[in-house]
Design a protein around this motif. Structure first.
Motif, PDB file in Angstrom:
ATOM      1  N   ALA A 230       0.663  -1.225  -0.102  1.00  0.00           N
ATOM      2  CA  ALA A 230       0.154  -0.001  -0.002  1.00  0.00           C
ATOM      3  C   ALA A 230       1.022   1.088  -0.042  1.00  0.00           C
ATOM      4  CB  ALA A 230      -0.937  -0.038   1.226  1.00  0.00           C
ATOM      5  N   GLN A 231       1.933   1.230   1.076  1.00  0.00           N
ATOM      6  CA  GLN A 231       2.568   2.448   1.097  1.00  0.00           C
ATOM      7  C   GLN A 231       3.387   2.785  -0.514  1.00  0.00           C
ATOM      8  OE1 GLN A 231       4.918   1.077   4.473  1.00  0.00           O
ATOM      9  NE2 GLN A 231       3.668   2.269   5.706  1.00  0.00           N
ATOM     10  N   LEU A 233       2.405   1.600  -3.600  1.00  0.00           N
ATOM     11  CA  LEU A 233       1.423   1.990  -4.649  1.00  0.00           C
ATOM     12  C   LEU A 233       1.372   3.546  -4.275  1.00  0.00           C
ATOM     13  CD1 LEU A 233      -0.585  -1.196  -4.786  1.00  0.00           C
ATOM     14  CD2 LEU A 233       0.928  -0.801  -6.610  1.00  0.00           C
ATOM     15  N   ALA A 234       0.932   3.652  -3.210  1.00  0.00           N
ATOM     16  CA  ALA A 234       0.418   5.235  -3.162  1.00  0.00           C
ATOM     17  C   ALA A 234       1.427   6.368  -3.503  1.00  0.00           C
ATOM     18  CB  ALA A 234       0.164   5.493  -1.508  1.00  0.00           C
ATOM     19  N   ILE A 300      -3.846   0.119 -11.562  1.00  0.00           N
ATOM     20  CA  ILE A 300      -3.641  -1.127 -10.682  1.00  0.00           C
ATOM     21  C   ILE A 300      -4.902  -2.292 -11.353  1.00  0.00           C
ATOM     22  CG2 ILE A 300      -3.732  -2.461  -8.491  1.00  0.00           C
ATOM     23  CD1 ILE A 300      -3.223   0.122  -7.238  1.00  0.00           C
ATOM     24  N   LEU A 303      -4.559  -6.787  -7.180  1.00  0.00           N
ATOM     25  CA  LEU A 303      -3.900  -6.639  -5.860  1.00  0.00           C
ATOM     26  C   LEU A 303      -4.311  -7.600  -4.918  1.00  0.00           C
ATOM     27  CD1 LEU A 303      -2.055  -4.571  -3.890  1.00  0.00           C
ATOM     28  CD2 LEU A 303      -4.424  -3.328  -3.580  1.00  0.00           C
TER      29      LEU A 303
ATOM     30  N   ALA B 226      -8.307   0.115  -6.227  1.00  0.00           N
ATOM     31  CA  ALA B 226      -7.311  -0.624  -5.567  1.00  0.00           C
ATOM     32  C   ALA B 226      -6.185   0.408  -5.414  1.00  0.00           C
ATOM     33  CB  ALA B 226      -6.696  -1.634  -6.652  1.00  0.00           C
ATOM     34  N   MET B 227      -6.209   1.571  -6.402  1.00  0.00           N
ATOM     35  CA  MET B 227      -5.209   2.577  -5.741  1.00  0.00           C
ATOM     36  C   MET B 227      -6.013   3.492  -4.807  1.00  0.00           C
ATOM     37  SD  MET B 227      -2.410   4.350  -6.316  1.00  0.00           S
ATOM     38  CE  MET B 227      -1.787   3.863  -7.816  1.00  0.00           C
ATOM     39  N   MET B 229      -7.683   2.253  -2.319  1.00  0.00           N
ATOM     40  CA  MET B 229      -7.228   1.252  -1.220  1.00  0.00           C
ATOM     41  C   MET B 229      -5.718   1.587  -0.665  1.00  0.00           C
ATOM     42  SD  MET B 229      -8.112  -0.523   1.119  1.00  0.00           S
ATOM     43  CE  MET B 229      -9.550  -1.342   0.913  1.00  0.00           C
ATOM     44  N   ALA B 230      -4.862   1.732  -1.461  1.00  0.00           N
ATOM     45  CA  ALA B 230      -3.517   1.832  -1.351  1.00  0.00           C
ATOM     46  C   ALA B 230      -3.214   3.042  -0.801  1.00  0.00           C
ATOM     47  CB  ALA B 230      -2.657   1.780  -2.464  1.00  0.00           C
ATOM     48  N   GLN B 231      -3.813   4.169  -1.269  1.00  0.00           N
ATOM     49  CA  GLN B 231      -3.486   5.586  -0.946  1.00  0.00           C
ATOM     50  C   GLN B 231      -4.101   5.798   0.682  1.00  0.00           C
ATOM     51  OE1 GLN B 231      -5.669   7.561  -4.152  1.00  0.00           O
ATOM     52  NE2 GLN B 231      -3.699   8.148  -5.274  1.00  0.00           N
TER      53      GLN B 231
END
Lengths: 457, 457
Positions: A230-231, A233-234, A300, A303, B226-227, B229-231
C-alpha cells in the motif's frame, strides 16, 4: 458503383443466411476442443474469397490457428493497395446460462443479430467479404488492389501475427491498411477513430516472512507486505490522478488546442451513469474525456495479499502482489515506461520486504493518424454519405496491437472503419450487432473503395 | 506433598495410558460429524473428576458442546479458591497426510508424545486432573478449594463460555484463576507469561464502478478502487511503523523502565531466522521485542482487488477490500480503538469511491498481571523448584479471550501456568508435547497448590 449497391440490396437475404452460417461455427480460439471449428471458420473465409474471384487465396499454417491470406491485384499499378485486416476467431461464450439464445445459433430479434462474434469480429469481417464479392461479381474487378489478412488468434493475443507480418513483409506490404474491429460512439453516429493508446505493464510481489505469521506473536517485528505494498503503490499516483513515476510524462506529445476542441466536440457517454461510480475523477488540468482519450494512465488491475475468506484471520501475510498496466499516448515508448516503473518501485521499496518483478512481455506504442489525412477525410465522407450524418472524431484509451505492428513494420496509415455500437456487448453474453449497420456499413465500404481509388499515397 | 510426588512417580505408566485414552477421542469441535466424540471427551473429564473424588461434577449442556464444571470446597474457608480453566476440544487434524503417526493414536517417539491435543490443551488439562486425583487419593484432600471449568468450544471461539461465566457468576467465582493453555519460551525454561494483548478489527470495501471496467475505455475518468485502497492504507502507518490513526496511542500505559528491563532480559527467538524475513522492523523508539510484546500494533491481514489469475487483465477493478486487526495493550479500549479506525478511514477516504465497513464483533482488552504479585512470584518459585531453573518473565502479542473475560467479569488475577514448548506445533500436523514436561509440570502444579494455600487474597 450503383450496380454494386443494387447487387447488395438484391442479395440481402442470401447474405444474412451466409453470415449466419459463418456465425454458427464456434471458432473459440482459446479452447483447444474447438480447434477444428476454428479451422472451419478459416476455410469459410478462404472459400468465400475464392468464390468471390480472388486470384490468390492461401490458408497459411501457423504454430496455432491458420491465417487466411488473399490478394486481388488487377486494379492497376496506378491504384493504391490496401491491406485489409480482421479476425475470424471469437471469445468463449461463457457464462452460457446468461444468453437468451444459443450463442452459435444466430438469432435476429429487435433488429439486431445475436451471436458470439456478431460484432467482434466475424460480422464486420463478413461485410468486407460481401462487398469484395459484390464488386467482382458485378463489375468483374475491384476499384483498388486488395490484400486480405484474416487471422484466427486475435482473442488469444495474436501470438503468431507479428512474426508473419515481419517475415512476409513483401507479400503483405500495402499503401494503407483498413481494419473494421471497432465501433461508433453511438448507433448511427459515424465515428472516426484516429488514435489508440499504447500499452505496457508489469506485476510485482513483495515478500516478507516465508509463511503467513501469527499477527500477535510477530506483529511489530516483521514488516507487513500488504502495508508495504500500500505504501509503495500510494507513491505512484497523487490524489489528483497525476502519475508520480519519474519521467512518465517526459515524452508525451502535448495536446494541441485543435485536439482539445475535437475531444470536447466528440460525444461521449456519461461515465457516471454507465459505470455506476459515484463520481468521475481526472488528471489535474484535464477533463475526464481528455484523460481517457488522450492522456496516459496507470492502473492497478489486480492486488492481493493474505486472507480473503469470510471473517477474520489474524495473520501477517507472507506476500503481496500487484498487477499494473499503463495506457500510453504518442511519444511514449512502452519499453522505456516499463523501465521507469521498475526504477520507481525499486526506489520506493519499503524496508523489510523483498521485491520480485515480472515484466509483461506484450507492449504496444500508441497509434495516431492525422485526422486531416485524405484517407481519413474520405472515410468521413463515405460515412456521411451512407449514414446521412457527419462523422465525429475520437481517440480511444484502448489498444489494438495489430495497429501498432502495422505502423511499426510497414509505416503506413491505418484506417479504423468501425461499425460496432456501444450496445454490442463484446466478450459478454448476448453479443449482437444492429442489422441496419450491416446494410449501411457495406454501402460505406463500397463508397470508401471508390473514394480512395485515385488517392496518391 | 512428598507422598503426592511419590504417587505420581509410582503411577507414571498408568497415567500415560490414561492420557493416551483421552487423546484417542477425536474431539474436533468444529466438525459436526465429531459431535459425539466431543461429548465423549467431556465425559472422560467428568468421569475422571468423579473418580478423583470431586464432590460436585456437572456436565453442563450448552447450545454447542458441553462444559464440565466440578468443585471440591473442603480445604476450609481460610484457604483460597482457584478457578481452573482448560478445554478438551481440539483443532481438526488436517492435512492428515502430513502426520507421521495417526493424530488420534498417540505415539511416543523421541521423548515426545505425538497427537492432536497433546499440548493444546488435552495434555495440559490432563496434568491438572492427575494432580488433583493424586492429592485426593493420597492425602484425602486438596491444599486449596478448587473449581474446575473445562469447555469444549475453545477452538471455535468459546461461543457459549462468556454467557456461562456471566450467568453463573456465583458458582464460578474464585479468588484467582489458573490456566494451562500456553507455553514456555523454550523447553525446560520456566516462563511467566504476565501479559497478553487485546484485540479489535474490521474489514472495509471501497467500491468504484459497478463492474470491472475496460482500463482503456475508462482509465482516467474512474477512480481505481485498488489505488484508492493503497492511498488510504498508506495513511494508517508511517514508514517507522508508527500508527497514524488519531488517538490510537492516547490511552496506552507507558512502558516502565522495569518492564523494559524485563523485556530485554526475556529470551526471544531470532525473528529473522524464524520467519525468513530479510530484516526486522519496529516502532520508532522501541525494540522489535518491545513492539511485539508490549506495544500496540495494526496489521493488514488480507487485501484484495481485481484480477488475481495468471498474466494480465486490463481492468479497473470494481472493488477493493482490506481486513485489518489491531493487537492492543493495557489502557486501550478495543471498542474505542475500532471507532478510531472507522473515523480515520472515513476521514481519509479518497474521492470517487464508496465505503462499506464491517466491524469485527469479537474484541478483547489486553490483560496484564503485576509480575510482583505473590501468586506470580510463587508460580516462579514452583517452576524453579521443579525445573531447576529460574523463570523468565514475558508478555505476549497474542490474545486469549477467556483471560480477559475472567478479568472483566470476576476481576481476579489470572495465572498462566504454561507447559508447552515452541516446538509443539499447535494447530499443525504432528502436534506433540515433551514427556519430560508432563513429569516436571505435574510436580510444578503440586508445588504451586502447596505454595499458594496460605495466600491471603
Amino acid at each position: 458503383m450503383q450496380e454494386v449497391i443494387e447487387y447488395l440490396e438484391k442479395n440481402k437475404e442470401k447474405h444474412i443466411e451466409e453470415l449466419k452460417k459463418f456465425l454458427h461455427i464456434p471458432s473459440v480460439s482459446t479452447d483447444s476442443s474447438h480447434k477444428e471449428d476454428v479451422t472451419k471458420a478459416a476455410e469459410f473465409v478462404s472459400n468465400y474469397l475464392t468464390e468471390a474471384g480472388f486470384q490468390t487465396v492461401e490458408l497459411q499454417k501457423t504454430k496455432g490457428h491458420p491465417l487466411v491470406y488473399a490478394e486481388w491485384m488487377d486494379a492497376g499499378e496506378d491504384k493504391p493497395t490496401v491491406l485489409f485486416y480482421g479476425h475470424y476467431d471469437v471469445q468463449p461464450p461463457d457464462p452460457l446460462d446468461q444468453w437468451k439464445s444459443d450463442p452459435f445459433q444466430a438469432e435476429i430479434r429487435d433488429e439486431r443479430i445475436y451471436a458470439r462474434g456478431a460484432s467482434d469480429d466475424k460480422g464486420q469481417v463478413f461485410m468486407h467479404l460481401v462487398v469484395l464479392k459484390a464488386f467482382l461479381q458485378t463489375t468483374g474487378s475491384l476499384p483498388i488492389n486488395v490484400k486480405v489478412c484474416i487471422e484466427g488468434e486475435e482473442e488469444i493475443g495474436s501470438a503468431n501475427l507479428y512474426d508473419i507480418l515481419h517475415q512476409q513483409q513483401e507479400k503483405f506490404s500495402a499503401d494503407f491498411a483498413v481494419i473494421s474491429d471497432s465501433g461508433m460512439v453511438a448507433k448511427d453516429q459515424p465515428t472516426i477513430l484516429y488514435g489508440l493508446k499504447g500499452f505496457t505493464g508489469l506485476e510485482f510481489t513483495l515478500k516478507g516472512p516465508d509463511n503467513d505469521l501469527h499477527s500477535g506473536l510477530y506483529g511489530g517485528a516483521i514488516k507487513n507486505p500488504a502495508m508495504a505494498m500500500a505504501q509503495l503503490l500510494a507513491t505512484m499516483k497523487d490524489e489528483q490522478e497525476v502519475v508520480q513515476v519519474a519521467h512518465f510524462y517526459d515524452q508525451v506529445e502535448p495536446l494541441t488546442s485543435e485536439e482539445r476542441q475535437l475531444i470536447k466536440e466528440a460525444p461521449s457517454e456519461d461515465y457516471r451513469e454507465s459505470t455506476g461510480a459515484i463520481e468521475t475523477v481526472s488528471e489535474k488540468g484535464y477533463t475526464a474525456k481528455e484523460h481517457t482519450m488522450a492522456r496516459p494512465t496507470l492502473e492497478i488491475n489486480g492486488l492481493y495479499s493474505g486472507y480473503q475468506g469470510e471473517g477474520t484471520k489474524t495473520i501477517i501475510p507472507s506476500t503481496a502482489t500487484a498487477k499494473l498496466t499503463c495506457r500510453l499516448v504518442p511519444g511514449q515508448d512502452p519499453v522505456q515506461i516499463q523501465e521507469f516503473l521498475v526504477k520507481h518501485i525499486e526506489k520506493h521499496l519499503p524496508q523489510g520486504v523483498e521485491l520480485t518483478i515480472k515484466r509483461e512481455p506484450l507492449s504496444a506504442k500508441a497509434y495516431k493518424v492525422d485526422p486531416n489525412h485524405q484517407l481519413i477525410t474520405k472515410a468521413a465522407e463515405s460515412f456521411a454519405e451512407t449514414f446521412d450524418k457527419e462523422a465525429v472524431y475520437v481517440r480511444m484509451g484502448g489498444s489494438i496491437p495489430v495497429v501498432e505492428w502495422i505502423d511499426a513494420i510497414y509505416n503506413i496509415p491505418v484506417v479504423l472503419l468501425g461499425f460496432g455500437t456501444p450496445d454490442d456487448r463484446l466478450h459478454s453474453p448476448n453479443e449482437s450487432f444492429p442489422m441496419a449497420h450491416f446494410e449501411k456499413g457495406m454501402k460505406t465500404i463500397v463508397h470508401y473503395w471508390e473514394a480512395v481509388k485515385n488517392t496518391k499515397l
